[in-house]
Scaffold this active site. Sequence first.
Site, PDB file in Angstrom:
ATOM      1  N   MET A  29      -2.183   2.470  -2.754  1.00  0.00           N
ATOM      2  CA  MET A  29      -2.785   3.413  -1.790  1.00  0.00           C
ATOM      3  C   MET A  29      -3.863   2.697  -0.980  1.00  0.00           C
ATOM      4  O   MET A  29      -4.709   3.357  -0.356  1.00  0.00           O
ATOM      5  CB  MET A  29      -3.356   4.623  -2.522  1.00  0.00           C
ATOM      6  CG  MET A  29      -2.258   5.416  -3.227  1.00  0.00           C
ATOM      7  SD  MET A  29      -2.642   7.158  -3.390  1.00  0.00           S
ATOM      8  CE  MET A  29      -4.078   7.064  -4.425  1.00  0.00           C
ATOM      9  N   GLY A  35      -7.577  -5.662  -8.907  1.00  0.00           N
ATOM     10  CA  GLY A  35      -6.443  -5.148  -9.686  1.00  0.00           C
ATOM     11  C   GLY A  35      -5.155  -5.276  -8.893  1.00  0.00           C
ATOM     12  O   GLY A  35      -4.125  -5.771  -9.389  1.00  0.00           O
ATOM     13  N   HIS A  36      -5.214  -4.843  -7.627  1.00  0.00           N
ATOM     14  CA  HIS A  36      -4.031  -4.977  -6.763  1.00  0.00           C
ATOM     15  C   HIS A  36      -3.706  -6.457  -6.558  1.00  0.00           C
ATOM     16  O   HIS A  36      -2.537  -6.860  -6.547  1.00  0.00           O
ATOM     17  CB  HIS A  36      -4.295  -4.355  -5.390  1.00  0.00           C
ATOM     18  CG  HIS A  36      -4.635  -2.889  -5.417  1.00  0.00           C
ATOM     19  ND1 HIS A  36      -5.855  -2.408  -5.040  1.00  0.00           N
ATOM     20  CD2 HIS A  36      -3.890  -1.803  -5.772  1.00  0.00           C
ATOM     21  CE1 HIS A  36      -5.864  -1.079  -5.143  1.00  0.00           C
ATOM     22  NE2 HIS A  36      -4.689  -0.691  -5.593  1.00  0.00           N
ATOM     23  N   LYS A 148      -3.647  -0.104 -15.968  1.00  0.00           N
ATOM     24  CA  LYS A 148      -4.799   0.791 -15.725  1.00  0.00           C
ATOM     25  C   LYS A 148      -4.346   2.252 -15.669  1.00  0.00           C
ATOM     26  O   LYS A 148      -5.004   3.136 -16.177  1.00  0.00           O
ATOM     27  CB  LYS A 148      -5.450   0.365 -14.415  1.00  0.00           C
ATOM     28  CG  LYS A 148      -6.187   1.400 -13.657  1.00  0.00           C
ATOM     29  CD  LYS A 148      -7.629   1.398 -14.034  1.00  0.00           C
ATOM     30  CE  LYS A 148      -8.440   2.482 -13.395  1.00  0.00           C
ATOM     31  NZ  LYS A 148      -7.822   3.304 -12.404  1.00  0.00           N
ATOM     32  N   ASP A 149      -3.196   2.493 -15.011  1.00  0.00           N
ATOM     33  CA  ASP A 149      -2.652   3.844 -14.921  1.00  0.00           C
ATOM     34  C   ASP A 149      -1.514   3.957 -15.940  1.00  0.00           C
ATOM     35  O   ASP A 149      -0.335   3.914 -15.587  1.00  0.00           O
ATOM     36  CB  ASP A 149      -2.158   4.109 -13.488  1.00  0.00           C
ATOM     37  CG  ASP A 149      -3.292   4.012 -12.489  1.00  0.00           C
ATOM     38  OD1 ASP A 149      -3.977   4.999 -12.284  1.00  0.00           O
ATOM     39  OD2 ASP A 149      -3.511   2.908 -11.935  1.00  0.00           O
TER      40      ASP A 149
HETATM   41  P1  AMP Z   1      -3.397   2.586  -6.476  1.00  0.00           P
HETATM   42  O1  AMP Z   1      -3.676   1.911  -5.175  1.00  0.00           O
HETATM   43  O2  AMP Z   1      -4.635   3.047  -7.172  1.00  0.00           O
HETATM   44  O3  AMP Z   1      -2.329   3.639  -6.373  1.00  0.00           O
HETATM   45  O4  AMP Z   1      -2.794   1.463  -7.429  1.00  0.00           O
HETATM   46  C1  AMP Z   1      -1.673   0.707  -7.074  1.00  0.00           C
HETATM   47  C2  AMP Z   1      -1.232  -0.108  -8.252  1.00  0.00           C
HETATM   48  O5  AMP Z   1      -2.313  -0.965  -8.666  1.00  0.00           O
HETATM   49  C3  AMP Z   1      -0.874   0.759  -9.474  1.00  0.00           C
HETATM   50  O6  AMP Z   1       0.243   0.187 -10.133  1.00  0.00           O
HETATM   51  C4  AMP Z   1      -2.115   0.640 -10.320  1.00  0.00           C
HETATM   52  O7  AMP Z   1      -1.873   0.832 -11.695  1.00  0.00           O
HETATM   53  C5  AMP Z   1      -2.543  -0.795 -10.041  1.00  0.00           C
HETATM   54  N1  AMP Z   1      -3.951  -0.980 -10.373  1.00  0.00           N
HETATM   55  C6  AMP Z   1      -5.012  -0.239  -9.958  1.00  0.00           C
HETATM   56  N2  AMP Z   1      -6.151  -0.685 -10.523  1.00  0.00           N
HETATM   57  C7  AMP Z   1      -5.803  -1.718 -11.332  1.00  0.00           C
HETATM   58  C8  AMP Z   1      -6.529  -2.586 -12.202  1.00  0.00           C
HETATM   59  N3  AMP Z   1      -7.842  -2.500 -12.370  1.00  0.00           N
HETATM   60  N4  AMP Z   1      -5.833  -3.535 -12.873  1.00  0.00           N
HETATM   61  C9  AMP Z   1      -4.484  -3.635 -12.729  1.00  0.00           C
HETATM   62  N5  AMP Z   1      -3.755  -2.860 -11.932  1.00  0.00           N
HETATM   63  C10 AMP Z   1      -4.400  -1.905 -11.244  1.00  0.00           C
END
Ligand code: AMP
Length: 284
Positions: A29, A35-36, A148-149
Amino acid sequence: MKLFRNRQSLSRTCREARLCGTLGFVPTMGCLHEGHRALIRASVKTQNKTAVSIFVNPLQFGPGEDFGDYPRTLQADLELCRQEGVDYVFSPGERGFYPGGFSTRVEETDLSKGFCGARRPGHFSGVTTVVAKLLHSVDPTVLYLGQKDYQQCLVIRRMVRDLDFPVKVKILPTVREPSGLAVSSRNRYLSESQKVRAAKIHAALKATRNASRRYPARWNADSARKMTRFLAGRLAEIEGFRVQYAEIVDAETLSPFSGHAREAVALVAGFFGKTRLIDNMIMR
Ligand code: AMP
């Protein structure tokens, strides 16, 4: 690096990429962080091409949640993708992605029921719907997700299996700040003092895992209940943290832990003020 705003041109390019080799895909998103970056790096390192999507998905936000306020930082995100050697970025407009009259949902009905699913009605069907659509457009060889999720990983993995998406799901470990705080786009809503206290969530999970190692090699339902109480006690000590749930459950099914050489996971969600944080840890 190519930026796509519409699905058709993305699909065409990804189809060509697939003819020549492997294609990794990292759905996000945006407001990209370390993390990304870890997911993107893993893909760039091992796949011939890498696609990243950046889309704040309205379907996965409930009424009163932070859809409107969710940080949008497209220029910085594109810069990070460029630095990391991403080949394709898909950043669709909301109306292009969900045409007027869009009325279909993809819903996983087991793993998505408890925890975040129970507290955020419609959230996981929003996630599975957007991921299903993205998988159709990108058709990657490998889908990268972050632990994380945790519940989201299980739900998407189940959807991929149940609906026969021809993609391998890779789940990578949670990236953390040096303090232990799980990196998240929502951390920017936290004050400095809240960040210090939020790091104690990870400390509470670690303390629980360490305490759990005092139990004999085989856990049973009772030891899981005791450890859940231990974790709740640790989390209750964090000033200003309002726990939404904290439970140790079967790591595969998210059902109450039954023992029998199964793995357990501790799942935590809670609030500092209006900011909702989640974290988790495999217990053994
Ligand atoms: P999001 O942008 O929050 O929807 O996350 C996109 C992807 O990045 C999802 O697969 C999340 O699980 C992963 N993600 C978010 N934060 C982290 C983190 N701290 N470590 C590893 N992966 C992460």
